[in-house]
Scaffold this motif. Structure first.
Motif, PDB file in Angstrom:
ATOM      1  N   ARG A   1       0.827  -1.205   0.000  1.00  0.00           N
ATOM      2  CA  ARG A   1       0.000   0.000   0.000  1.00  0.00           C
ATOM      3  C   ARG A   1       0.861   1.256   0.000  1.00  0.00           C
ATOM      4  O   ARG A   1       0.606   2.211  -0.750  1.00  0.00           O
ATOM      5  N   ASP A   2       1.923   1.264   0.831  1.00  0.00           N
ATOM      6  CA  ASP A   2       2.801   2.433   0.912  1.00  0.00           C
ATOM      7  C   ASP A   2       3.550   2.664  -0.393  1.00  0.00           C
ATOM      8  O   ASP A   2       3.755   3.813  -0.808  1.00  0.00           O
ATOM      9  N   CYS A   3       3.967   1.566  -1.031  1.00  0.00           N
ATOM     10  CA  CYS A   3       4.677   1.709  -2.311  1.00  0.00           C
ATOM     11  C   CYS A   3       3.776   2.350  -3.368  1.00  0.00           C
ATOM     12  O   CYS A   3       4.209   3.200  -4.151  1.00  0.00           O
ATOM     13  N   ILE A   4       2.505   1.924  -3.384  1.00  0.00           N
ATOM     14  CA  ILE A   4       1.555   2.470  -4.356  1.00  0.00           C
ATOM     15  C   ILE A   4       1.208   3.920  -4.021  1.00  0.00           C
ATOM     16  O   ILE A   4       1.147   4.791  -4.906  1.00  0.00           O
ATOM     17  N   ARG A   5       1.011   4.202  -2.734  1.00  0.00           N
ATOM     18  CA  ARG A   5       0.558   5.529  -2.319  1.00  0.00           C
ATOM     19  C   ARG A   5       1.687   6.562  -2.310  1.00  0.00           C
ATOM     20  O   ARG A   5       1.499   7.710  -2.725  1.00  0.00           O
ATOM     21  N   TYR A   6       2.875   6.157  -1.825  1.00  0.00           N
ATOM     22  CA  TYR A   6       3.941   7.134  -1.627  1.00  0.00           C
ATOM     23  C   TYR A   6       5.145   6.937  -2.550  1.00  0.00           C
ATOM     24  O   TYR A   6       5.996   7.821  -2.648  1.00  0.00           O
ATOM     25  N   GLY A   7       5.226   5.789  -3.218  1.00  0.00           N
ATOM     26  CA  GLY A   7       6.416   5.503  -4.004  1.00  0.00           C
ATOM     27  C   GLY A   7       7.564   5.086  -3.094  1.00  0.00           C
ATOM     28  O   GLY A   7       7.360   4.706  -1.940  1.00  0.00           O
ATOM     29  N   TRP A   8       8.790   5.153  -3.618  1.00  0.00           N
ATOM     30  CA  TRP A   8       9.955   4.731  -2.814  1.00  0.00           C
ATOM     31  C   TRP A   8      10.473   5.918  -2.013  1.00  0.00           C
ATOM     32  O   TRP A   8      11.205   6.766  -2.492  1.00  0.00           O
ATOM     33  N   THR A   9      10.052   5.985  -0.778  1.00  0.00           N
ATOM     34  CA  THR A   9      10.389   7.071   0.133  1.00  0.00           C
ATOM     35  C   THR A   9      11.104   6.492   1.356  1.00  0.00           C
ATOM     36  O   THR A   9      11.173   5.269   1.511  1.00  0.00           O
ATOM     37  N   PRO A  10      11.622   7.345   2.253  1.00  0.00           N
ATOM     38  CA  PRO A  10      12.194   6.822   3.502  1.00  0.00           C
ATOM     39  C   PRO A  10      11.200   5.946   4.268  1.00  0.00           C
ATOM     40  O   PRO A  10      11.594   4.979   4.920  1.00  0.00           O
ATOM     41  N   ARG A  11       9.924   6.286   4.168  1.00  0.00           N
ATOM     42  CA  ARG A  11       8.894   5.494   4.848  1.00  0.00           C
ATOM     43  C   ARG A  11       8.836   4.072   4.304  1.00  0.00           C
ATOM     44  O   ARG A  11       8.905   3.100   5.061  1.00  0.00           O
TER      45      ARG A  11
END
Length: 232
Positions: free
Chosen positions: A79-89
């Motif tokens: 979900r985070d990859c789809i929503r935010y892309g590759w970020t520190p999170r």
């Protein structure tokens, strides 16, 4: 912090301590003595081996719960990859997943390599096989065991990675995660000892492996302090 210079020193000391404990157990057979104590306590049998609580709840049930937790973590990462892309999170959560899964995988692999038996497999505990220590060559005609390190206890220990995941942003939560993972790991390990499935050194080894794996993964990437505090 384990990622600092002092942290590396601490890990070196922990490594030496682990090696010392491992050598002492193999030389003195104190792990065998403790297993004998539990065996005698249960009436010269592993009375809790198939008990509904130790087997159904604390073994099978906990394994299923861990599978749910791992699956949930993978879904959150996706979900985070789809929503935010590759970020520190997402990067930090990816390291968490890699650490947990690598701990499980490495411990499972070592179980097949070491070929050591569970207490319940050994003649002196009602089994059929002679005892061979970690540094003894086991004859090929004797069936290989798969009891070292401890796989079930790793369900708790692998989540030591949560300490590293939270340590920079939420240190209090990180310490709670560390204490909880160690408590669950050693708790599950002791229950397995009561069932005759493991020696205590198996649990200590799994704890050390999980700690080393998490340390390695979370030291691969150096984040800026400002980035490390921008996500939950």
């Amino acid at each position: 912090m384990l990622c600092s210079h002092n942290g590396r020193t601490d890990m070196a000391r922990l490594t030496l301590l682990f090696i010392a404990i491992l050598m002492v157990t193999q030389v003195t057979s104190v792990h065998l003595s403790f297993a004998h104590f539990l065996y005698e306590l249960e009436g010269m049998q592993w009375a809790l081996r198939q008990h509904w609580f130790t087997e159904t709840v604390m073994h099978t049930g906990v394994r299923h719960l861990n599978s749910v937790l791992v699956a949930s973590l993978l879904l959150l990462f996706g979900r985070d990859c789809i929503r935010y892309g590759w970020t520190p999170r997402t990067q930090n959560r990816g390291l968490l997943i890699l650490s947990v899964l690598t701990s499980f995988g490495l411990i499972a692999y070592l179980k097949t390599v070491t070929q050591l038996d569970c207490p319940w497999d050994l003649v002196e505990f009602g089994g059929t096989r002679p005892y061979y220590g970690l540094f003894q060559l086991k004859p090929s005609f004797i069936e290989a065991g798969k009891c070292f390190p401890a796989g079930h206890a790793s369900i708790g220990f692998a989540w030591i990675a949560l300490y590293f995941y939270w340590r920079e942003r939420k240190p209090k939560r990180a310490m709670i995660a560390l204490v909880t993972s160690l408590t669950v790991g050693f708790g599950l390990g002791f229950i397995q000892q009561l069932r005759g499935a493991h020696f205590f050194i198996d649990d200590i080894t799994s704890a050390f492996i999980a700690l080393w794996v998490a340390t390695i993964f979370f030291n691969i990437v150096n984040r800026k302090p400002s980035e490390a505090k921008t996500y939950a």
